[in-house]
Design an enzyme around this catalytic site. Structure first.
Site, PDB file in Angstrom:
ATOM      1  N   LYS A 171       3.270 -13.081   0.451  1.00  0.00           N
ATOM      2  CA  LYS A 171       4.000 -13.097  -0.822  1.00  0.00           C
ATOM      3  C   LYS A 171       5.502 -13.048  -0.586  1.00  0.00           C
ATOM      4  CE  LYS A 171       5.715  -8.783  -0.857  1.00  0.00           C
ATOM      5  NZ  LYS A 171       7.106  -8.616  -0.529  1.00  0.00           N
ATOM      6  N   PRO A 180       3.964 -13.336   9.649  1.00  0.00           N
ATOM      7  CA  PRO A 180       4.783 -12.445  10.478  1.00  0.00           C
ATOM      8  C   PRO A 180       4.669 -10.984  10.031  1.00  0.00           C
ATOM      9  CG  PRO A 180       6.038 -14.396   9.865  1.00  0.00           C
ATOM     10  CD  PRO A 180       4.759 -14.451   9.087  1.00  0.00           C
ATOM     11  N   VAL A 181       4.817 -10.067  10.995  1.00  0.00           N
ATOM     12  CA  VAL A 181       4.586  -8.632  10.763  1.00  0.00           C
ATOM     13  C   VAL A 181       5.903  -7.931  10.404  1.00  0.00           C
ATOM     14  CG1 VAL A 181       3.849  -6.503  11.920  1.00  0.00           C
ATOM     15  CG2 VAL A 181       2.641  -8.650  12.349  1.00  0.00           C
ATOM     16  N   ALA A 182       5.827  -6.977   9.462  1.00  0.00           N
ATOM     17  CA  ALA A 182       7.016  -6.206   9.026  1.00  0.00           C
ATOM     18  C   ALA A 182       8.180  -7.150   8.743  1.00  0.00           C
ATOM     19  CB  ALA A 182       7.406  -5.138  10.056  1.00  0.00           C
ATOM     20  N   ASP A 229       1.867  -3.140  -2.352  1.00  0.00           N
ATOM     21  CA  ASP A 229       1.714  -4.596  -2.441  1.00  0.00           C
ATOM     22  C   ASP A 229       0.251  -5.049  -2.345  1.00  0.00           C
ATOM     23  OD1 ASP A 229       4.470  -4.882  -2.564  1.00  0.00           O
ATOM     24  OD2 ASP A 229       4.685  -5.294  -0.425  1.00  0.00           O
TER      25      ASP A 229
END
Ligand code: C5P
Length: 293
Positions: free
Chosen positions: A11, A96-98, A138
């Site tokens: 998102k 992708p992470v963080a 989220d």
């Protein structure tokens, strides 16, 4: 062997308005969530106890233990339904992470959907959403996807119409930003400022309903951007480059460090992504569209 597969989108937040810090440490939000066509995939199969394996371009360094939000989601759903947590999970990470794209929340939402089906729970959507909200702000939107206005911590959702497919470029940064650190930085920056109640306003919902990319570009707004840029000053170069290359608008996505740019159409998005990648102001530029189901 029976296996349930759930694909869940990343998102972005075309509007993220952040109110004052609440007594519980969270901030009241008024936001627009918009799911885009970049997906993690969760597979759930029968197992003894719970296990998790990770694959994909963004699996490196992500813990596969009980701290992983997908494992926590499986336990939370099992506890809610009064069944044992018996599942073999595998998560393919394209998000992708963080990065401000809610990848961990997508994995949790996919796990809830896949386990509910695997365990034949037939829970009403409202119950699944309540379990989702207990896992993170989220996660309820990740269950729902599409485009929605979010209030409260972001967990109170109302679907909103979008009149046309929108084409975006995600400028993925090297490294991560911690969401709590970005909110804490915002509180520092705001110390002497009077902070109004959060509001999405009228411009963005009207622009989305009309399917008018120019108006959507003008209405992009993120209250966390100043804090993210202050923690990662190089993001200012990324944002300036997107504007110089003719994006209709650009903002930091959520708490960052990904920056998101709106294009006129698919061809413009491809050109913009090529330019962003060549500029060296981001690690990778991905073309996506929304709203994604
Ligand atoms: O809900 P989630 O686990 O995603 O939140 C991570 C952190 O982000 C929280 O611990 C809090 O520091 C911050 N946050 C916030 N207000 C929100 C959502 C998140 O302050 N509405």
């Amino acid at each position: 062997m029976l296996q349930v597969i759930a694909r869940v989108p990343a998102k972005i937040n075309p509007v993220l308005s952040v109110g004052p810090k609440r007594p519980d440490g969270f901030h009241d939000l008024a936001t627009v969530f918009h799911a885009v066509s970049l997906y993690d995939e969760v597979r759930a199969a029968p197992g003894d106890g719970v296990s998790l394996t990770l694959s994909g371009p963004y699996a490196v360094g992500v813990p596969a233990d009980d701290s992983n939000l997908a494992v926590r989601a499986a336990h939370a759903l099992a506890a809610h339904a009064g069944v044992p947590t018996q599942v073999t999970l595998s998560v393919h990470k394209e998000i992708p992470v963080a990065a401000g794209l809610a990848g961990g929340s997508a994995d949790a939402a996919g796990t809830l959907r896949a386990c509910a089906r695997l365990w034949q729970l037939e829970l009403p959507d409202a119950e699944l959403a309540a379990v989702a909200a207990s896992l993170g702000s989220d996660v309820p939107f990740a269950l729902m996807a599409g485009t929605a206005e979010g209030t409260g911590r972001g967990e109170r959702l109302r679907a909103i119409p979008v009149g046309a497919r929108l084409h975006w470029v995600l400028a993925v940064a090297d490294g991560e930003l911690s969401t709590p650190a970005v909110y804490a930085r915002l509180d520092e920056l705001r110390q002497d400022r009077c902070v109004a109640s959060p509001s999405v306003g009228d411009d963005m919902p009207a622009a989305l309903a009309a399917g008018d990319p120019q108006a959507v570009g003008r209405a992009l707004r993120n209250d966390l951007q100043e804090a993210a840029v202050s923690l990662r000053p190089a993001l200012a170069d990324t944002l300036r480059t997107g504007a110089d290359l003719g994006a209709l608008g650009g903002i930091v996505s959520g708490s960052g460090p990904t920056c998101v740019f709106l294009a006129r159409d698919g061809a413009h998005a491809a050109d913009l992504a090529t330019g962003m990648a060549a500029s060296g102001t981001c690690a990778e530029a991905l073309v996506v569209h929304g709203p994604a189901a």
